[in-house]
Design a protein around this motif. Structure first.
Motif, short mmCIF file in Angstrom:
data_model
loop_
_atom_site.label_atom_id
_atom_site.label_comp_id
_atom_site.label_asym_id
_atom_site.label_seq_id
_atom_site.Cartn_x
_atom_site.Cartn_y
_atom_site.Cartn_z
N GLU A 277 0.69 -1.25 0.11
CA GLU A 277 0.03 0.10 0.00
C GLU A 277 0.79 1.27 0.12
OE1 GLU A 277 -2.84 -0.40 -0.41
OE2 GLU A 277 -3.39 -2.53 0.21
N LEU A 278 0.26 2.52 -0.32
CA LEU A 278 1.15 3.74 -0.32
C LEU A 278 1.53 3.96 0.92
CD1 LEU A 278 -1.41 6.49 -1.93
CD2 LEU A 278 0.48 5.34 -2.89
N GLY A 279 2.79 4.43 0.87
CA GLY A 279 3.50 4.71 2.06
C GLY A 279 4.21 3.84 2.83
N GLU A 280 3.97 2.53 2.46
CA GLU A 280 4.73 1.38 2.82
C GLU A 280 5.99 0.87 2.27
OE1 GLU A 280 0.78 -1.30 4.41
OE2 GLU A 280 2.28 -2.16 2.92
N ALA A 281 6.96 0.37 3.01
CA ALA A 281 8.14 -0.01 2.44
C ALA A 281 8.03 -1.22 1.72
CB ALA A 281 9.39 -0.10 3.59
N SER A 282 8.72 -1.12 0.50
CA SER A 282 8.69 -2.44 -0.44
C SER A 282 9.85 -3.15 -0.20
CB SER A 282 8.39 -2.16 -1.81
OG SER A 282 9.27 -1.07 -2.24
N VAL A 283 11.11 -2.37 -0.07
CA VAL A 283 12.35 -2.95 0.15
C VAL A 283 12.96 -2.20 1.40
CG1 VAL A 283 13.38 -1.22 -1.50
CG2 VAL A 283 14.50 -3.46 -0.72
N ALA A 284 13.71 -2.80 2.20
CA ALA A 284 14.42 -2.16 3.41
C ALA A 284 15.99 -2.94 3.35
CB ALA A 284 13.77 -2.46 4.58
N ILE A 285 16.82 -2.04 3.45
CA ILE A 285 18.45 -2.43 3.37
C ILE A 285 19.17 -1.62 4.59
CG2 ILE A 285 20.50 -2.46 2.13
CD1 ILE A 285 19.01 -2.42 -0.54
N ALA A 286 19.62 -2.57 5.27
CA ALA A 286 20.34 -1.99 6.58
C ALA A 286 21.74 -2.51 6.76
CB ALA A 286 19.54 -2.51 7.70
N VAL A 287 22.49 -1.74 6.66
CA VAL A 287 24.11 -1.94 6.62
C VAL A 287 24.80 -1.22 7.82
CG1 VAL A 287 26.26 -2.08 5.13
CG2 VAL A 287 23.67 -1.99 4.28
N SER A 288 25.52 -2.14 8.33
CA SER A 288 26.45 -1.36 9.34
C SER A 288 27.90 -1.38 9.38
CB SER A 288 25.93 -1.74 10.93
OG SER A 288 26.34 -3.25 11.04
#
Lengths: 148, 83
Positions: A84-95
């Motif tokens: 839906e609108l405003g939702e994340a379709s992809v998330a990438i976290a790097v440290s």
């Protein structure tokens, strides 16, 4: 860590997953459903993937990122099905210990994902039509009615 | 000898094919290039996009010279749009 999921992404949990006492920097990228593209209004996106190959490609990208940058941790999640609108379709976290590596690796990962991982989005427009998004293909070849 | 190769279809390719799988008959040994040609012959709606389609054999991108066997898992990959 890579994941393909039909559920909303818990972005806080994903970020927490890459944080540690060794990490002086943690970068979180979110690709989010946008309402307007070139003046056309989107109601929602639908994502489809080739599961075996998408998982394999995501794992390979994660491995390459670890080889190219001095990362502490890396995690990627991509949604499937309706987003839906405003939702994340992809998330990438790097440290990483210092910020340059995390920023560079994060940008590289999303750029590569968009080029080579077999995942496709369909725009569901406010006018009732829907359309698979295929960079490089003419729109007239892709337009379909929603009830097709 | 003829072999039957089921090809997985996604996104616009699945829509044009009207099915998540299209089976193509090839002489053995066959190549990805032959599959592309036969696919367009079998499903004429693919003609406008055929040059833009990639193929994967056993979950790796393949070029037109890549050999396909009866045991290969073949997929038709239209330009990707994840993210």
């Amino acid at each position: 860590m890579i994941e393909l999921t039909h559920s909303p992404i818990d972005t806080s949990a994903l970020l927490a997953q890459v944080q540690s006492n060794q990490a002086g920097a943690a970068v979180l990228f979110l690709g989010v459903t946008r309402e307007f593209t070139d003046g056309r209004q989107t109601v929602a996106l639908d994502y489809q993937c080739y599961p075996e190959m998408a998982s394999r490609k995501l794992e390979s990208l994660e491995k390459t990122a670890h080889a190219q940058w001095d990362l502490i941790a890396c995690a990627m999640i991509h949604r499937l099905g309706r987003v839906e609108l405003g939702e994340a379709s992809v998330a990438i976290a790097v440290s990483s210990a210092h910020r340059e590596a995390a920023f560079e690796a994060g940008k590289w990962l999303i750029d590569q994902l968009k080029q080579e991982v077999p995942i496709w989005k369909k725009e569901n427009w406010a006018d009732g039509t829907s359309e698979w998004v295929h960079p490089g293909l003419a729109p007239a070849e892709k337009e379909v009615r929603q009830d097709d | 000898m003829k072999i039957q190769i089921p090809i997985k279809m996604f996104a616009i390719a699945q829509q044009l094919a009207g099915s998540p799988n299209i089976t193509i008959e090839l002489d053995e040994p066959g190549t990805v290039g032959q599959l592309r040609t036969k696919l367009v012959a079998q499903v004429p709606a693919f003609a406008p996009i055929a040059a833009h389609l990639l193929f994967a054999v056993d979950s790796e991108y393949a070029d037109d010279a890549t050999l396909v066997a009866e045991t290969s898992e073949v997929a038709c990959i239209p330009p990707v749009s994840g993210g």
